[in-house]
Write an enzyme that holds these catalytic residues in place. Sequence first.
Site, PDB file in Angstrom:
ATOM      1  N   ARG A  64       0.830  -1.221   0.000  1.00  0.00           N
ATOM      2  CA  ARG A  64       0.000   0.000   0.000  1.00  0.00           C
ATOM      3  C   ARG A  64       0.855   1.258   0.000  1.00  0.00           C
ATOM      4  O   ARG A  64       0.432   2.310  -0.469  1.00  0.00           O
ATOM      5  CB  ARG A  64      -0.977  -0.031   1.176  1.00  0.00           C
ATOM      6  CG  ARG A  64      -2.192  -0.896   0.875  1.00  0.00           C
ATOM      7  CD  ARG A  64      -2.912  -1.317   2.119  1.00  0.00           C
ATOM      8  NE  ARG A  64      -2.261  -2.464   2.731  1.00  0.00           N
ATOM      9  CZ  ARG A  64      -2.551  -2.960   3.915  1.00  0.00           C
ATOM     10  NH1 ARG A  64      -3.477  -2.407   4.640  1.00  0.00           N
ATOM     11  NH2 ARG A  64      -1.914  -4.010   4.374  1.00  0.00           N
ATOM     12  N   GLU A 101       4.851 -10.745  14.945  1.00  0.00           N
ATOM     13  CA  GLU A 101       4.298 -11.365  16.148  1.00  0.00           C
ATOM     14  C   GLU A 101       4.746 -12.831  16.246  1.00  0.00           C
ATOM     15  O   GLU A 101       5.123 -13.311  17.303  1.00  0.00           O
ATOM     16  CB  GLU A 101       2.768 -11.263  16.107  1.00  0.00           C
ATOM     17  CG  GLU A 101       2.163 -11.402  17.472  1.00  0.00           C
ATOM     18  CD  GLU A 101       0.662 -11.159  17.431  1.00  0.00           C
ATOM     19  OE1 GLU A 101       0.169 -10.585  16.451  1.00  0.00           O
ATOM     20  OE2 GLU A 101       0.004 -11.574  18.399  1.00  0.00           O
TER      21      GLU A 101
END
Length: 181
Positions: A64, A101
């Site tokens: 993006r 994560e």
Amino acid sequence: MDLRNGFDISRYIRNIPDYPKPGIMFRDITTLLSNQHAFRAAVDELAWPFLHGQFDYVAGIEARGFILGGAVAHTLGRGFIPIRKKGKLPARTIGQEYTLEYGVDTIEIHADAINKGDKILLIDDLIATGGTAGAAIDLIHKTGGEVISAAFVIDLPDLGGADKLRAKGVKVHTLVGYGGH
Ligand code: AMP
């Protein structure tokens, strides 16, 4: 958020609960990009602090950050440098690992894209923990470049990413903030 020109960009950001996994509120900018007024307002608002800025290139983070960064580069009359996921750039690259994560990921830049001392404006759609943008800044430093500022449409301030970038000496410009994550 009331922006400089009174255009409320946040109205065009779609919130998708529990994507890509339970508990995450995904901030979807495809609805902003597809609206001619919202896209222009977002690009203009990202660009305006840098209209008279001293910098050489705009760098954007896949994917993006390419859409927004390309438009910002065009608006400001600068060239665009892509920072991509590992294995996507064709010429010799420099890479930077960063922690997700679960596990690690790597972003890359062409080794010859930036000359020593070049000043860079970094663009992505959203800053959360700052892991991705922080890795992009470290990567640009490895090439000898200097990141003068980083700009994002969306900030999730509770996740501390913008503060992490400021601690690296990078100014941060964001348009819309959301509490929580
Ligand atoms: P971070 O590295 O934690 O700052 O995450 C930033 C990157 O992950 C950006 O490239 C975003 O596009 C994406 N991202 C993280 N959290 C979200 C979210 N809640 N909604 C949309 N994109 C996100």
